[in-house]
Design a protein around this motif. Structure first.
Motif, PDB file in Angstrom:
ATOM      1  N   UNK A   1       0.821  -1.223   0.174  1.00 48.83           N
ATOM      2  CA  UNK A   1      -0.130   0.118  -0.114  1.00 48.83           C
ATOM      3  C   UNK A   1       0.877   1.332  -0.008  1.00 48.83           C
ATOM      4  N   UNK A   2       1.944   1.409   0.992  1.00 47.88           N
ATOM      5  CA  UNK A   2       3.014   2.197   0.985  1.00 47.88           C
ATOM      6  C   UNK A   2       3.687   2.520  -0.334  1.00 47.88           C
ATOM      7  N   UNK A   3       4.065   1.535  -1.072  1.00 55.59           N
ATOM      8  CA  UNK A   3       4.693   1.554  -2.592  1.00 55.59           C
ATOM      9  C   UNK A   3       3.764   2.036  -3.594  1.00 55.59           C
ATOM     10  N   UNK A   4       2.517   1.733  -3.513  1.00 53.78           N
ATOM     11  CA  UNK A   4       1.462   2.124  -4.332  1.00 53.78           C
ATOM     12  C   UNK A   4       1.288   3.745  -4.169  1.00 53.78           C
ATOM     13  N   UNK A   5       1.228   4.225  -2.799  1.00 59.16           N
ATOM     14  CA  UNK A   5       1.054   5.509  -2.748  1.00 59.16           C
ATOM     15  C   UNK A   5       2.300   6.242  -2.980  1.00 59.16           C
ATOM     16  N   UNK A   6       3.534   5.716  -2.794  1.00 58.83           N
ATOM     17  CA  UNK A   6       4.519   6.576  -2.991  1.00 58.83           C
ATOM     18  C   UNK A   6       4.991   6.648  -4.541  1.00 58.83           C
ATOM     19  N   UNK A   7       4.835   5.634  -5.178  1.00 59.02           N
ATOM     20  CA  UNK A   7       5.060   5.619  -6.459  1.00 59.02           C
ATOM     21  C   UNK A   7       4.611   6.733  -7.335  1.00 59.02           C
ATOM     22  N   UNK A   8       3.487   7.317  -7.245  1.00 57.19           N
ATOM     23  CA  UNK A   8       3.137   8.582  -8.133  1.00 57.19           C
ATOM     24  C   UNK A   8       3.860   9.533  -7.491  1.00 57.19           C
ATOM     25  N   UNK A   9       4.384   9.798  -6.352  1.00 58.36           N
ATOM     26  CA  UNK A   9       5.118  11.079  -6.003  1.00 58.36           C
ATOM     27  C   UNK A   9       6.369  10.805  -6.228  1.00 58.36           C
ATOM     28  N   UNK A  10       6.934   9.741  -6.334  1.00 63.50           N
ATOM     29  CA  UNK A  10       8.299   9.474  -7.128  1.00 63.50           C
ATOM     30  C   UNK A  10       8.370   9.873  -8.444  1.00 63.50           C
ATOM     31  N   UNK A  11       7.397   9.512  -9.177  1.00 66.20           N
ATOM     32  CA  UNK A  11       7.297   9.892 -10.601  1.00 66.20           C
ATOM     33  C   UNK A  11       7.262  11.488 -10.847  1.00 66.20           C
ATOM     34  N   UNK A  12       6.430  11.948  -9.833  1.00 67.89           N
ATOM     35  CA  UNK A  12       6.378  13.504  -9.977  1.00 67.89           C
ATOM     36  C   UNK A  12       7.584  14.189  -9.660  1.00 67.89           C
ATOM     37  N   UNK A  13       8.130  13.586  -8.493  1.00 60.28           N
ATOM     38  CA  UNK A  13       9.597  14.090  -8.192  1.00 60.28           C
ATOM     39  C   UNK A  13      10.632  14.096  -9.189  1.00 60.28           C
ATOM     40  N   UNK A  14      10.573  12.683 -10.162  1.00 63.99           N
ATOM     41  CA  UNK A  14      11.584  12.550 -11.086  1.00 63.99           C
ATOM     42  C   UNK A  14      11.082  13.477 -12.357  1.00 63.99           C
ATOM     43  N   UNK A  15       9.840  13.699 -12.632  1.00 64.11           N
ATOM     44  CA  UNK A  15       9.565  14.866 -13.597  1.00 64.11           C
ATOM     45  C   UNK A  15       9.922  15.979 -13.199  1.00 64.11           C
ATOM     46  N   UNK A  16       9.525  16.381 -12.077  1.00 61.70           N
ATOM     47  CA  UNK A  16      10.082  17.818 -11.524  1.00 61.70           C
ATOM     48  C   UNK A  16      11.564  18.059 -11.619  1.00 61.70           C
ATOM     49  N   UNK A  17      12.301  17.007 -11.122  1.00 63.90           N
ATOM     50  CA  UNK A  17      13.739  17.141 -11.134  1.00 63.90           C
ATOM     51  C   UNK A  17      14.346  17.130 -12.829  1.00 63.90           C
ATOM     52  N   UNK A  18      13.741  16.493 -13.825  1.00 62.80           N
ATOM     53  CA  UNK A  18      13.954  16.860 -15.188  1.00 62.80           C
ATOM     54  C   UNK A  18      13.851  18.078 -15.523  1.00 62.80           C
ATOM     55  N   UNK A  19      12.477  18.674 -15.151  1.00 63.56           N
ATOM     56  CA  UNK A  19      12.135  20.088 -15.734  1.00 63.56           C
ATOM     57  C   UNK A  19      12.916  20.931 -15.098  1.00 63.56           C
ATOM     58  N   UNK A  20      13.221  20.827 -13.724  1.00 61.44           N
ATOM     59  CA  UNK A  20      14.330  21.636 -13.177  1.00 61.44           C
ATOM     60  C   UNK A  20      15.708  21.752 -13.986  1.00 61.44           C
ATOM     61  N   UNK A  21      15.954  20.469 -14.206  1.00 62.91           N
ATOM     62  CA  UNK A  21      17.426  20.256 -14.864  1.00 62.91           C
ATOM     63  C   UNK A  21      17.390  21.089 -16.225  1.00 62.91           C
ATOM     64  N   UNK A  22      16.294  20.883 -16.794  1.00 67.47           N
ATOM     65  CA  UNK A  22      16.108  21.529 -18.333  1.00 67.47           C
ATOM     66  C   UNK A  22      16.168  23.270 -18.069  1.00 67.47           C
ATOM     67  N   UNK A  23      15.456  23.852 -17.143  1.00 70.03           N
ATOM     68  CA  UNK A  23      15.493  25.150 -16.767  1.00 70.03           C
ATOM     69  C   UNK A  23      16.677  25.745 -16.375  1.00 70.03           C
ATOM     70  N   UNK A  24      17.500  24.644 -15.453  1.00 67.75           N
ATOM     71  CA  UNK A  24      18.992  25.236 -15.274  1.00 67.75           C
ATOM     72  C   UNK A  24      19.731  25.258 -16.601  1.00 67.75           C
TER      73      UNK A  24
END
Length: 119
Positions: A37-60
């Motif tokens: 249950x925790x893994x299913x709850x965290x998985x979308x958050x990890x995906x969002x963090x990865x996407x935001x990190x990639x977006x941040x890297x592009x902006x930098x």
């Protein structure tokens, strides 16, 4: 009778062991279920963090590129100002020479006029 006591004792011991190991199994399954249950709850958050990190890297990267361009423009501006100052100095020198030539031409014209009027 001692056989009955022995059988009851073995039966109680077996039941207690069964209950104990069943409880351990239930706890293990509960932990696995909780982790899933925790893994299913965290998985979308990890995906969002990865996407935001990639977006941040592009902006930098974009920011660094624009910073590099800004520095290039500043360097060009500095060079153009130095060139303008040099050209302004040359214009001043040429203006002085033109004024000197104009005075010389006026003097020559006056001298020629004087010599023609003497004749």
């Amino acid at each position: 009778m001692s056989d009955y006591v022995w059988q009851i004792f073995v039966l109680v011991l077996t039941s207690a062991c069964g209950w104990f190991f069943g409880k351990l199994q239930t706890k293990r399954e509960q932990k696995q279920s909780d982790l899933q249950i925790i893994e299913e709850a965290i998985s979308p958050l990890l995906t969002s963090i990865r996407d935001l990190t990639e977006h941040n890297n592009r902006l930098v990267e974009q920011y660094l590129e624009e910073q590099k361009q800004r520095l290039a423009v500043q360097e060009e501006n500095k060079n153009l100002k130095a060139e303008r100052a040099e050209l302004a100095e040359q214009v001043s020198k040429l203006t002085a020479k033109v004024e000197k030539l104009e005075r010389t031409i006026k003097q020559l014209a006056k001298y020629e006029k004087d010599t023609l009027s003497d004749d």
